[in-house]
Design an enzyme around this catalytic site. Structure first.
Site, PDB file in Angstrom:
ATOM      1  N   GLY A  14      -5.913  -0.704   0.586  1.00  0.00           N
ATOM      2  CA  GLY A  14      -4.972   0.293   1.492  1.00  0.00           C
ATOM      3  C   GLY A  14      -4.204   0.280   0.219  1.00  0.00           C
ATOM      4  O   GLY A  14      -4.534   0.060  -1.086  1.00  0.00           O
ATOM      5  N   ARG A  15      -3.609   0.871   0.400  1.00  0.00           N
ATOM      6  CA  ARG A  15      -2.402   1.457  -0.790  1.00  0.00           C
ATOM      7  C   ARG A  15      -0.758   0.627  -0.231  1.00  0.00           C
ATOM      8  O   ARG A  15      -0.642   0.784   0.907  1.00  0.00           O
ATOM      9  CB  ARG A  15      -1.890   2.778  -1.015  1.00  0.00           C
ATOM     10  N   GLY A  16      -0.009   0.365  -1.262  1.00  0.00           N
ATOM     11  CA  GLY A  16       0.438   0.007  -0.759  1.00  0.00           C
ATOM     12  C   GLY A  16       2.192   0.890  -1.639  1.00  0.00           C
ATOM     13  O   GLY A  16       1.784   1.159  -2.278  1.00  0.00           O
ATOM     14  N   GLY A  18       5.169   1.096  -4.891  1.00  0.00           N
ATOM     15  CA  GLY A  18       5.086   1.371  -6.424  1.00  0.00           C
ATOM     16  C   GLY A  18       3.683   0.561  -7.231  1.00  0.00           C
ATOM     17  O   GLY A  18       3.374   0.468  -7.756  1.00  0.00           O
ATOM     18  N   THR A  20       0.873  -0.355  -5.936  1.00  0.00           N
ATOM     19  CA  THR A  20      -0.109  -1.456  -5.497  1.00  0.00           C
ATOM     20  C   THR A  20      -1.335  -0.385  -5.070  1.00  0.00           C
ATOM     21  O   THR A  20      -1.213   0.345  -4.131  1.00  0.00           O
ATOM     22  CB  THR A  20       0.910  -2.197  -4.500  1.00  0.00           C
ATOM     23  N   ASP A 124       9.712  -7.170   5.639  1.00  0.00           N
ATOM     24  CA  ASP A 124       9.670  -6.677   5.555  1.00  0.00           C
ATOM     25  C   ASP A 124       8.096  -6.999   6.444  1.00  0.00           C
ATOM     26  O   ASP A 124       6.924  -6.716   6.443  1.00  0.00           O
ATOM     27  CB  ASP A 124       9.004  -7.054   3.704  1.00  0.00           C
TER      28      ASP A 124
HETATM   29  P1  ADP Z   1       3.166  -3.694  -0.299  1.00  0.00           P
HETATM   30  O1  ADP Z   1       3.528  -4.640  -0.897  1.00  0.00           O
HETATM   31  O2  ADP Z   1       2.791  -2.543  -2.412  1.00  0.00           O
HETATM   32  O3  ADP Z   1       3.457  -3.147   0.443  1.00  0.00           O
HETATM   33  P2  ADP Z   1       0.225  -4.807   1.344  1.00  0.00           P
HETATM   34  O4  ADP Z   1      -0.107  -5.610   0.387  1.00  0.00           O
HETATM   35  O5  ADP Z   1       1.200  -4.764   2.043  1.00  0.00           O
HETATM   36  O6  ADP Z   1       1.050  -3.777  -0.416  1.00  0.00           O
HETATM   37  O7  ADP Z   1      -0.606  -3.502   1.190  1.00  0.00           O
HETATM   38  C1  ADP Z   1      -1.063  -2.460   1.553  1.00  0.00           C
HETATM   39  C2  ADP Z   1      -1.914  -2.213   2.115  1.00  0.00           C
HETATM   40  O8  ADP Z   1      -2.933  -2.903   1.625  1.00  0.00           O
HETATM   41  C3  ADP Z   1      -1.768  -2.992   3.801  1.00  0.00           C
HETATM   42  O9  ADP Z   1      -0.621  -1.784   4.712  1.00  0.00           O
HETATM   43  C4  ADP Z   1      -2.945  -2.873   4.574  1.00  0.00           C
HETATM   44  O10 ADP Z   1      -3.634  -1.928   5.354  1.00  0.00           O
HETATM   45  C5  ADP Z   1      -4.091  -2.849   3.234  1.00  0.00           C
HETATM   46  N1  ADP Z   1      -4.144  -4.517   2.629  1.00  0.00           N
HETATM   47  C6  ADP Z   1      -2.872  -5.417   2.291  1.00  0.00           C
HETATM   48  N2  ADP Z   1      -3.597  -6.876   2.317  1.00  0.00           N
HETATM   49  C7  ADP Z   1      -4.938  -6.346   3.285  1.00  0.00           C
HETATM   50  C8  ADP Z   1      -6.375  -8.052   2.976  1.00  0.00           C
HETATM   51  N3  ADP Z   1      -6.145  -8.976   2.853  1.00  0.00           N
HETATM   52  N4  ADP Z   1      -6.786  -7.268   3.836  1.00  0.00           N
HETATM   53  C9  ADP Z   1      -7.634  -5.859   4.579  1.00  0.00           C
HETATM   54  N5  ADP Z   1      -6.593  -5.413   3.844  1.00  0.00           N
HETATM   55  C10 ADP Z   1      -5.318  -5.608   3.267  1.00  0.00           C
HETATM   56 MG    MG Z   2       3.372  -4.053   3.171  1.00  0.00          MG
END
Ligand code: ADP
Ligand code: MG
Length: 290
Positions: A14-16, A18, A20, A124
């Site tokens: 996944g992508r977050g 900024g 991430t 959030d």
């Molecule tokens: P941000 O803080 O930048 O929003 P996230 O922690 O929400 O980042 O992670 C971004 C995306 O990555 C999530 O929406 C999800 O799809 C995927 N992801 C995050 N953590 C996990 C995990 N522990 N296992 C599988 N996918 C994950």
């Molecule tokens: Mg997120």
């Protein structure tokens, strides 16, 4: 390899925000998710890790394993999940591992009640930040609250947080008081509002109580949710309508606490419901054939 963490940069989960990224990886031989944040985001990493360490001894909170620091990035090893709630709702072919919509909501609220009992406000909550882990040895999935990047631990004796360092949240899922002028002192009720949006999203199979994404936040501020999809006469929808309406109250003090939500009849077993009707009606039913 970074310290104890390894991952394949091509295996993106996944992508977050900024810059991430989240990758599939390994920590001490265990399959994990590796969240990679830019070096500049140290404050974010520290907050996320600190609050996860404080709260992750609960089945419905994402487990934290370790952090490593490289020259360009920080890496956080986290419990590996299979899908987000967004995928659960929007991909009909996804394996649900026995997780019914009301079970998903109950587990999410158990995680949230745990955070609130520790005076942590998530700030959030939205489908992309609620993940599905599992299946366990019985083939059962589990819902976990993730993404603690905007979490806030309330100071001892306080029940609200200030908005000095910016407005936390994601447009379309934020409680109205976060955008109100003059600014208010929001409380953990902001999470109940976002959870109310998530309840409707799950129970309606992907709709939002405040409409299409472009207009959502403006509709939230005017405070009139559309709960049309809960007006159908199916059991869970009828039972959920008043609860979701209360969670989406414009005034934070009118919203129920997480514990109150968990005690709602939406989460009662059929047996408990029947017992309730017997108790209030004074009749005893023969339930042997039910
Ligand atoms: P941000 O803080 O930048 O929003 P996230 O922690 O929400 O980042 O992670 C971004 C995306 O990555 C999530 O929406 C999800 O799809 C995927 N992801 C995050 N953590 C996990 C995990 N522990 N296992 C599988 N996918 C994950
Ligand atoms: Mg997120």
């Amino acid at each position: 390899m970074v310290g104890k963490i390894s991952f394949n940069p091509k295996d993106v989960l996944g992508r977050g925000a900024g810059g991430t990224f989240v990758f599939r990886g390994q920590f001490e031989g265990r399959a994990v998710a590796v969240k990679r944040l830019l070096r500049e985001c140290f404050g974010l990493v520290r907050r996320e890790v600190q609050l996860l360490q404080e709260s992750d001894r609960h089945p419905n909170v994402l487990r934290y394993f370790c952090t490593e620091h490289g020259p360009q990035f920080h890496y956080i090893a986290l419990e590996l999940c299979q899908a987000s709630l967004q995928e659960y709702v929007e991909s009909p072919d996804l394996d649900r591992w026995g997780l019914e919509p009301t079970t998903v909501l109950q587990q999410m609220m158990s995680g949230l009640a745990h955070l609130h009992s520790l005076h942590i406000v998530h700030r959030d909550l939205k489908p992309a930040n609620i993940l599905m882990a599992g299946p366990d040895s019985q083939g059962q999935g589990r819902v976990v609250i993730s993404d603690f990047g905007l979490c806030k631990k309330l100071p001892v004796g306080r029940c609200s947080f200030s908005l000095h360092s910016g407005i936390p949240g994601t447009e379309g899922w934020m409680a109205p008081e976060l955008l109100q002028l003059p600014p208010d002192s929001p409380t953990s009720a902001v999470d109940i509002f976002s959870a109310g949006c998530v309840f409707y999203y799950v129970l309606s199979g992907g709709s939002h109580p405040f409409g299409e994404s472009l207009y959502r936040q403006a509709n939230i501020l005017s405070g009139d949710p559309c709960l049309a999809q809960l007006q159908e006469e199916t059991h869970d929808k009828v039972v959920a309508l008043d609860l979701v309406r209360a969670m989406l109250s414009l005034l934070p003090q009118d919203r129920p606490s997480a514990g109150w939500v968990l005690a709602h009849p939406l989460f009662w077993s059929r047996a408990k419901e029947l017992q309730f009707f017997q108790d209030v009606s004074g009749y005893s039913l023969d339930t042997t054939n039910l």
